[in-house]
Design a protein around this motif. Structure first.
Motif, mmCIF file in Angstrom:
data_model
loop_
_atom_site.group_PDB
_atom_site.id
_atom_site.type_symbol
_atom_site.label_atom_id
_atom_site.label_comp_id
_atom_site.label_asym_id
_atom_site.label_seq_id
_atom_site.Cartn_x
_atom_site.Cartn_y
_atom_site.Cartn_z
ATOM 1 N N LYS A 79 -7.036 2.502 2.515
ATOM 2 C CA LYS A 79 -7.655 1.977 3.730
ATOM 3 C C LYS A 79 -9.028 2.593 3.864
ATOM 4 O O LYS A 79 -9.224 3.756 3.568
ATOM 5 C CB LYS A 79 -6.833 2.365 4.955
ATOM 6 C CG LYS A 79 -5.561 1.575 5.103
ATOM 7 C CD LYS A 79 -4.849 1.990 6.357
ATOM 8 C CE LYS A 79 -3.491 1.314 6.428
ATOM 9 N NZ LYS A 79 -2.594 2.000 7.343
ATOM 10 N N TYR A 134 1.611 9.273 4.543
ATOM 11 C CA TYR A 134 2.428 9.688 5.692
ATOM 12 C C TYR A 134 3.449 8.646 6.112
ATOM 13 O O TYR A 134 4.190 8.829 7.060
ATOM 14 C CB TYR A 134 1.504 9.992 6.883
ATOM 15 C CG TYR A 134 0.509 8.871 7.130
ATOM 16 C CD1 TYR A 134 0.885 7.739 7.837
ATOM 17 C CD2 TYR A 134 -0.785 8.928 6.597
ATOM 18 C CE1 TYR A 134 0.004 6.694 8.021
ATOM 19 C CE2 TYR A 134 -1.678 7.879 6.780
ATOM 20 C CZ TYR A 134 -1.279 6.775 7.492
ATOM 21 O OH TYR A 134 -2.145 5.738 7.665
ATOM 22 N N CYS A 135 3.472 7.485 5.447
ATOM 23 C CA CYS A 135 4.214 6.348 6.003
ATOM 24 C C CYS A 135 5.566 6.160 5.353
ATOM 25 O O CYS A 135 5.729 6.231 4.143
ATOM 26 C CB CYS A 135 3.387 5.070 5.856
ATOM 27 S SG CYS A 135 4.270 3.615 6.422
ATOM 28 N N ALA A 141 3.714 -4.353 7.896
ATOM 29 C CA ALA A 141 3.220 -3.754 6.662
ATOM 30 C C ALA A 141 2.451 -4.839 5.915
ATOM 31 O O ALA A 141 2.633 -6.033 6.160
ATOM 32 C CB ALA A 141 4.380 -3.260 5.819
ATOM 33 N N VAL A 142 1.600 -4.416 4.994
ATOM 34 C CA VAL A 142 0.808 -5.388 4.243
ATOM 35 C C VAL A 142 1.654 -5.894 3.078
ATOM 36 O O VAL A 142 1.621 -5.335 1.992
ATOM 37 C CB VAL A 142 -0.492 -4.736 3.740
ATOM 38 C CG1 VAL A 142 -1.436 -5.789 3.184
ATOM 39 C CG2 VAL A 142 -1.170 -3.975 4.860
ATOM 40 N N SER A 148 7.172 3.317 5.254
ATOM 41 C CA SER A 148 7.285 2.025 4.563
ATOM 42 C C SER A 148 6.419 1.939 3.324
ATOM 43 O O SER A 148 6.286 0.868 2.734
ATOM 44 C CB SER A 148 6.872 0.880 5.499
ATOM 45 O OG SER A 148 7.561 0.940 6.705
ATOM 46 N N ARG A 149 5.789 3.025 2.926
ATOM 47 C CA ARG A 149 4.866 2.939 1.788
ATOM 48 C C ARG A 149 5.600 2.494 0.520
ATOM 49 O O ARG A 149 6.813 2.692 0.389
ATOM 50 C CB ARG A 149 4.189 4.279 1.563
ATOM 51 C CG ARG A 149 5.165 5.355 1.142
ATOM 52 C CD ARG A 149 4.413 6.627 0.834
ATOM 53 N NE ARG A 149 5.363 7.681 0.497
ATOM 54 C CZ ARG A 149 5.022 8.766 -0.154
ATOM 55 N NH1 ARG A 149 3.785 8.952 -0.524
ATOM 56 N NH2 ARG A 149 5.921 9.671 -0.420
ATOM 57 N N LEU A 180 0.837 -1.198 0.000
ATOM 58 C CA LEU A 180 0.000 0.000 0.000
ATOM 59 C C LEU A 180 0.873 1.250 0.000
ATOM 60 O O LEU A 180 2.087 1.186 0.137
ATOM 61 C CB LEU A 180 -0.938 0.023 1.206
ATOM 62 C CG LEU A 180 -1.816 -1.184 1.465
ATOM 63 C CD1 LEU A 180 -2.855 -0.841 2.499
ATOM 64 C CD2 LEU A 180 -2.470 -1.674 0.194
ATOM 65 N N ASP A 181 0.203 2.385 -0.102
ATOM 66 C CA ASP A 181 0.946 3.612 -0.303
ATOM 67 C C ASP A 181 0.369 4.763 0.526
ATOM 68 O O ASP A 181 0.036 5.814 -0.015
ATOM 69 C CB ASP A 181 0.930 3.951 -1.802
ATOM 70 C CG ASP A 181 2.173 4.719 -2.202
ATOM 71 O OD1 ASP A 181 3.230 4.472 -1.597
ATOM 72 O OD2 ASP A 181 2.064 5.568 -3.093
ATOM 73 N N GLU A 205 -5.416 5.448 12.785
ATOM 74 C CA GLU A 205 -4.515 6.210 11.904
ATOM 75 C C GLU A 205 -4.743 7.709 11.916
ATOM 76 O O GLU A 205 -3.886 8.465 12.310
ATOM 77 C CB GLU A 205 -4.574 5.721 10.444
ATOM 78 C CG GLU A 205 -4.300 4.241 10.256
ATOM 79 C CD GLU A 205 -2.844 3.875 10.423
ATOM 80 O OE1 GLU A 205 -2.059 4.699 10.934
ATOM 81 O OE2 GLU A 205 -2.476 2.737 10.058
HETATM 82 S S1 SF4 Z 1 2.906 0.018 6.332
HETATM 83 FE FE1 SF4 Z 1 0.813 0.473 6.945
HETATM 84 S S2 SF4 Z 1 0.736 2.712 7.027
HETATM 85 FE FE2 SF4 Z 1 2.551 2.156 5.848
HETATM 86 S S3 SF4 Z 1 1.903 2.146 3.730
HETATM 87 FE FE3 SF4 Z 1 1.689 0.060 4.491
HETATM 88 S S4 SF4 Z 1 -0.419 -0.044 5.202
HETATM 89 FE FE4 SF4 Z 1 0.052 2.118 4.967
#
Ligand code: SF4
Lengths: 418, 256
Positions: free
Chosen positions: A181, A70-71, A110-111, A73-74, A66-67, A167
């Motif tokens: 999300k 604010y993250c 993370a997903v 790890s996106r 996912l993207d 979140e």
């Molecule tokens: S780790 Fe979580 S917050 Fe970060 S991009 Fe993936 S789902 Fe979104």
């Protein structure tokens, strides 16, 4: 990649998570099992940022599909990626636990695959710990938004605490900053956990043999300062999470500007640490001091005063209610006096049953009067020669803030100049 | 009658017995103190007691029946090892005899305030060490936990670990007092630790490498890596870190 490298990447990626509490679960030691959970929570170390470390807090993976804007790890960020196998995490947990490094495991992720697969691997870690290693210590598991019901139910039987991150404080912000999300994906498991916990709780009242579901309750976390909501909005949301969803804790996490995007604060923006601190104080007032969000803030002034703790701010706004007499005020009233905490109030009430409190007793009772003296009297006698004007009192209260505050951010020192 | 000094053998039972005896004698008491801490002066009337376990038990039982906290105040006062706690206990027992259970709420009474203060200080340290003790796993799979507490809290820590690590063999070692407790998964017993080994550990804050289990150092390294990585540099705040974990605890901490 070896375990050391993975651990470095995946602990680093987990460090933005605010929650680390291990309290609230009273898991008694069982013969043949390893560990227990202490109801009062134990800190095992403190990291260089001054936070208590009590759990092995790591991500199973930071390789996200996912993207969220604010993250760190996106998907669209370039950073080192790693994914643990469930076996690796279980082995680390056991070996850290035996050496008394930690109180248990806090696993998030993370997903990196489908939500089902990701959640299922996380549940596998717990399953291994509880069965293969007979681990009886603390486990906190994050629920991946969109995880299927059966897995959430299974997780609740294995973990002490579950959390679904809310979140962002509003659906609109969520849509803008975490478009993949959905509010439903977050609220559905949250509600499911709440309901399951109260059902199992009711069953346990009838039969002690009913297993516990998520005994340390549910918590959540929201990011502060990435979106525009007011403190009043945030506190009202928390209040309803506590009362309507039976959440045990809401964590606030000052947004650290890691990414640049048009709808985010500039990457050079300092994290709003003072604001976060004030929110925690206000949250504390709601949970333990019988305050309502609407008492702490009003629509006309919807944000917390950064110079002052919220209880002092409330007391200054309601100065006509003071001074309260230390020998007559009720417990609830004493709780509203700036500088008096739960212990002090309880101690005052206990002592009063034996003997009236005199001025010379205050020190022996361990009461810190620096702030409280403006708001208390003893048998009609004021504790300060003259009550200062509102403006002087405000200045005095700001000056008496705990010194720890001034370390929170450089801006704060500038604020204190006026 | 002249104020009297009561001397006892330094044990917990001895202390209780001395207090019970002083209360019973009913005269003015100048001091109650372990013999090894006493420096004779010309003017003292000294009574040296031989510990009477029955008398001690009776006092403890009395306090326990009054309120479990009352008995705990006695235990923790003793574990604090501070000079003068016996007189505080003596005055507290007097207060209990006059006021009954209410004595415990009399927080503005100096003995009550003092004893409760000690109780909190000792339990706070014991609670802290529940988290701060670091076990090293030795070659024979024994978990060895060295520490140097300010108060004599090894028994309180052992009580915690015998529940938590019931199925593991471990040894807690207070290098300050050179006392050690060994748990063999069934019983807890005091043991003596080899002096050369103890001297090495006290000097280096670590066990000689040759005695560690095969992958001990690997897990230590993993823990250090985790400890470093979990800190958020944007919030770097060593003062706050030290506030939670003052330097005197660092010696045996793997991560510091
Ligand atoms: S780790 Fe979580 S917050 Fe970060 S991009 Fe993936 S789902 Fe979104």
């Amino acid at each position: 990649m070896n375990t050391l490298d993975k651990l470095t990447i995946l602990a680093d990626a987990a460090k933005f998570d605010a929650s680390c509490a291990s309290s609230g679960s009273n898991r008694k030691a069982k013969p043949g099992a390893l560990g227990n959970a202490a109801a009062s929570g134990i800190c095992h170390s403190w990291s260089a940022d001054g936070r208590c470390i009590s759990l092995l807090k790591i991500l199973l993976s930071n390789d996200c599909r996912l993207d969220c804007v604010y993250c760190m790890s996106r998907r669209s960020n370039h950073c080192a990626r790693a994914t643990f196998t469930p076996d690796e995490v279980a082995d680390l947990t056991i070996n850290f636990y035996r050496r008394n490094y930690i109180e248990g495991l806090f696993l998030s992720s993370a997903v990196y695959a489908s939500p089902e697969q990701t959640m299922s691997d996380m549940v596998d870690v717990c399953h291994q710990l509880r069965t293969k290693y007979a681990f009886n210590g603390y486990i906190h598991l994050k629920v991946i938004p969109g995880a299927p019901q059966e897995l959430v139910a299974k997780a609740g039987m294995l973990a002490d605490r579950l959390s679904v991150n809310i979140e962002l404080p509003s659906a609109a912000s969520l849509k803008e900053l975490a478009p993949q999300k959905s509010r439903q994906g977050i609220l559905t498991p949250m509600r499911q956990i709440g309901e399951a916990a109260s059902n199992y709780g009711a069953e346990r009242k009838k039969s002690r043999r009913t297993p516990k579901f998520c005994p340390a309750g549910q918590s959540t976390q929201m990011i502060i300062g990435a979106s525009a909501e007011s403190d009043l909005h945030i506190l009202t949301l928390s209040q309803s999470l506590y009362t309507k969803m039976q959440l045990r804790r809401v964590y606030y996490s000052a947004y650290i500007a890691v990414n640049s995007a048009p709808n985010l604060p500039m990457p050079s923006t300092a994290p709003p640490l003072v604001r976060e601190h004030r929110l925690y104080q206000a949250d504390w007032l709601i949970r333990f001091y019988q305050f309502q969000a609407e008492e702490i803030l009003q629509a006309t002034a919807p944000n917390l005063d950064e110079r002052l703790d919220p209880k002092a701010a409330w007391a200054l706004r309601h100065f006509d209610l003071f001074p309260l007499d230390i020998n007559r005020a009720s417990y609830e009233e004493l709780l509203r006096v700036p500088g008096l905490g739960l212990t002090s109030a309880r101690r005052i009430i206990a002592t009063r049953r034996v003997a009236a409190i005199r001025e010379e007793d205050l020190k022996k009772l361990g009461l810190v009067m620096k702030r409280a003296r403006y708001f208390l009297s003893i048998n009609g006698k004021k504790l300060v020669a003259a009550i200062p004007s509102h403006q002087d009192l405000l200045t005095a209260m700001c000056r008496l803030e705990k010194p720890a505050i001034s370390h929170l951010s450089p801006q704060y020192r500038q604020l204190r100049l006026f | 009658m002249e104020p009297v000094v009561y001397l006892y053998d330094g044990t917990f039972a001895g202390m209780l017995h001395a207090i019970a005896r002083a209360v019973k004698d009913g005269g003015a008491v100048h001091a109650i103190t372990p013999t090894h801490r006493y420096t004779p002066t010309l003017f003292d009337t000294v009574i040296t007691l031989k510990c009477d376990a029955d008398q001690a038990d009776r006092l403890l039982q009395y306090l326990q029946n009054l309120h479990p906290l009352a008995a705990n105040l006695a235990v923790y006062a003793y574990l604090s090892g501070e000079g003068g706690v016996e007189m505080q206990m003596y005055s507290f027992v007097h207060l209990c005899l006059r006021r009954g259970k209410q004595a415990l709420s009399y927080e503005s009474h100096s003995a009550v305030a003092h004893l409760k203060g000690l109780f909190h200080a000792v339990s706070r340290e014991a609670h802290r060490y529940k988290g701060l003790i670091r076990f090293r796993i030795l070659a024979d799979d024994l978990q060895y936990g060295p520490f140097e507490p300010h108060y004599n809290i090894i028994s309180l820590c052992a009580r915690h670990f015998r529940r938590r690590l019931a199925g593991c063999r471990w040894l807690l070692h207070d290098l300050q007092r050179n006392s050690a407790l060994y748990w063999d998964t069934v019983d807890l017993q005091p043991v003596e630790v080899d002096t050369d080994f103890a001297a090495y550990v006290a000097l280096h804050g670590e066990v000689p490498a040759a005695q560690l289990s095969e992958n001990e150092q690997e897990y230590q390294q993993l823990w250090r890596a985790f400890h470093r990585a979990i800190s958020n540099p944007a919030r770097h705040n060593p003062q706050l870190q030290q506030q939670g974990m003052p330097q005197r605890y660092w010696k045996y901490l793997t991560e510091m």
